[in-house]
Write an enzyme that holds these catalytic residues in place. Structure first.
Site, mmCIF file in Angstrom:
data_model
loop_
_atom_site.group_PDB
_atom_site.id
_atom_site.type_symbol
_atom_site.label_atom_id
_atom_site.label_comp_id
_atom_site.label_asym_id
_atom_site.label_seq_id
_atom_site.Cartn_x
_atom_site.Cartn_y
_atom_site.Cartn_z
ATOM 1 N N GLN A 126 0.822 -1.214 0.000
ATOM 2 C CA GLN A 126 0.000 0.000 0.000
ATOM 3 C C GLN A 126 0.858 1.268 0.000
ATOM 4 O OE1 GLN A 126 -2.261 -0.887 3.573
ATOM 5 N NE2 GLN A 126 -0.380 -1.594 4.562
ATOM 6 N N HIS A 175 -7.877 3.027 20.400
ATOM 7 C CA HIS A 175 -7.130 1.894 20.954
ATOM 8 C C HIS A 175 -7.647 1.481 22.330
ATOM 9 C CE1 HIS A 175 -3.853 3.137 17.929
ATOM 10 N NE2 HIS A 175 -4.434 2.048 17.497
ATOM 11 N N ASP A 228 0.780 -0.140 13.340
ATOM 12 C CA ASP A 228 1.305 1.039 14.043
ATOM 13 C C ASP A 228 1.655 0.730 15.498
ATOM 14 O OD1 ASP A 228 -1.279 1.764 15.694
ATOM 15 O OD2 ASP A 228 -1.952 1.486 13.636
ATOM 16 N N ASP A 265 -7.824 -4.968 14.016
ATOM 17 C CA ASP A 265 -7.469 -3.553 13.877
ATOM 18 C C ASP A 265 -7.110 -3.316 12.412
ATOM 19 O OD1 ASP A 265 -6.759 -0.968 14.224
ATOM 20 O OD2 ASP A 265 -4.896 -1.385 15.305
HETATM 21 N N1 AG3 Z 1 -7.555 1.309 11.647
HETATM 22 C C1 AG3 Z 1 -8.880 1.843 11.415
HETATM 23 C C2 AG3 Z 1 -8.912 3.003 10.475
HETATM 24 C C3 AG3 Z 1 -10.280 3.257 9.996
HETATM 25 C C4 AG3 Z 1 -10.358 4.506 9.225
HETATM 26 N N2 AG3 Z 1 -11.631 4.586 8.713
HETATM 27 C C5 AG3 Z 1 -12.331 5.699 8.544
HETATM 28 N N3 AG3 Z 1 -11.771 6.857 8.637
HETATM 29 N N4 AG3 Z 1 -13.575 5.585 8.300
HETATM 30 C C6 AG3 Z 1 -6.745 2.081 12.460
HETATM 31 C C7 AG3 Z 1 -5.446 1.462 12.805
HETATM 32 C C8 AG3 Z 1 -4.995 2.009 14.100
HETATM 33 N N5 AG3 Z 1 -4.200 1.108 14.820
#
Ligand code: AG3
Length: 285
Positions: free
Chosen positions: A30, A61, A85, A155
């Site tokens: 990505q 978190h 992350d 996550d």
């Molecule tokens: N992961 C979720 C990000 C989601 C973003 N989505 C959105 N803006 N609708 C995050 C990773 C953090 N550890």
């Protein structure tokens, strides 16, 4: 000033000013950029979507880590899928009762760059002896491993690019298979005001797989469009409605210092406005 423009939603883009780019690259999986922004501090974005920020990461978190761990009450083995992350890992490891935290992340570049540039988010989580980092495809991992976990935290990114498979039947079925008895699966399910389908689809699958399918929510400023929802699946009914006194006793015993999660916030997060409750029950188009 240069601007980062998030293009996740078709008719609704947001922009963050870029004070400084720390790193920008195309990984094997990505596009990745890490930059500093005046309001959010350090920001990680993947494929044009904000993943986490220094200023508000605690909300997401804490809610995805402490809510299932404290509802469960005796979690020893935790699996995190995604979360390169390291912010989720750091939060999970705050529980001394957690003996192992396995993190399965597909993109090792995210982990390497988090260690270099996102220490304010991941701390020393990757150096913790309880951490096992596995660079692999999460779908394959959950379908192949013999390990069993009390808590699984997904996550993920949104269901586009490498994260798409983490919203499907094969993945969720694999998660169920590697949950220990009494285990709980939680997932990030997007911002339902603008991504309703994400929640509807996951909830339909959870209802077919688990005795209890629920969702809960929190407002995360960097994920624009209102509250974000988190999916909840377990074969032990009642976990989504643990008594406040029980949660408070566990929270105090764990000695956690939090900036968003409290046992009362935990309880309130399961109260759903009707528009979200309806999305939970909606059959996919
Ligand atoms: N992961 C979720 C990000 C989601 C973003 N989505 C959105 N803006 N609708 C995050 C990773 C953090 N550890």
């Amino acid at each position: 000033m240069d601007w980062f423009e998030e293009t996740l939603h078709p008719g609704f883009h947001s922009r963050l000013g870029i004070d400084r780019v720390l790193h920008e690259t195309k990984t094997d999986h990505q596009h990745l950029i890490i930059f500093d922004n005046e309001e959010f501090g350090r920001v990680l974005a993947l494929d044009g979507v904000v993943q986490t920020t220094e200023r508000d990461e605690f909300i997401y978190h804490e809610m995805l880590a402490h809510t299932p761990i404290l509802a469960h009450g005796r979690a020893r083995n935790v699996l995190i899928v995604g979360g390169g992350d390291g912010g989720m890992l750091e939060e999970v490891l705050k529980h001394d009762s957690v003996e192992t935290a396995v993190q399965v992340e597909i993109d090792d570049t995210v982990v390497e760059l988090a260690k270099q540039h996102l220490r304010m988010i991941c701390g020393d989580a990757y150096e913790d002896p309880r951490t096992e980092l596995v660079i692999a495809d999460g779908v394959e991992y959950v379908n192949e491993t013999d390990r069993r976990f009390d808590i699984i935290i997904v996550d993920s990114t949104d269901p586009i690019g490498p994260g798409e498979v983490l919203f499907g039947q094969r993945f969720y079925g694999g998660c169920k298979q590697c949950l220990a008895d009494g285990g709980i699966l939680v997932t990030q399910n997007g911002v339902p005001f603008v991504q309703g389908e994400e929640l509807s689809n996951t909830m339909q699958i959870f209802k077919g797989l688990f005795a209890e399918a629920a969702c809960y929510r929190a407002g995360v400023p960097a994920y624009i469009g209102g509250d974000m929802t988190f999916g909840w699946g377990s074969d032990t009914p009642g976990y989504a409605d643990v008594e406040l006194d029980t949660l408070s006793a566990r929270f105090n015993a764990a000695g956690l210092k939090t900036d968003y999660y409290t046992p009362k916030v935990h309880k309130g997060a399961f109260a759903l406005p009707p528009f979200i409750a309806r999305l939970m029950d909606k059959a996919p188009d």
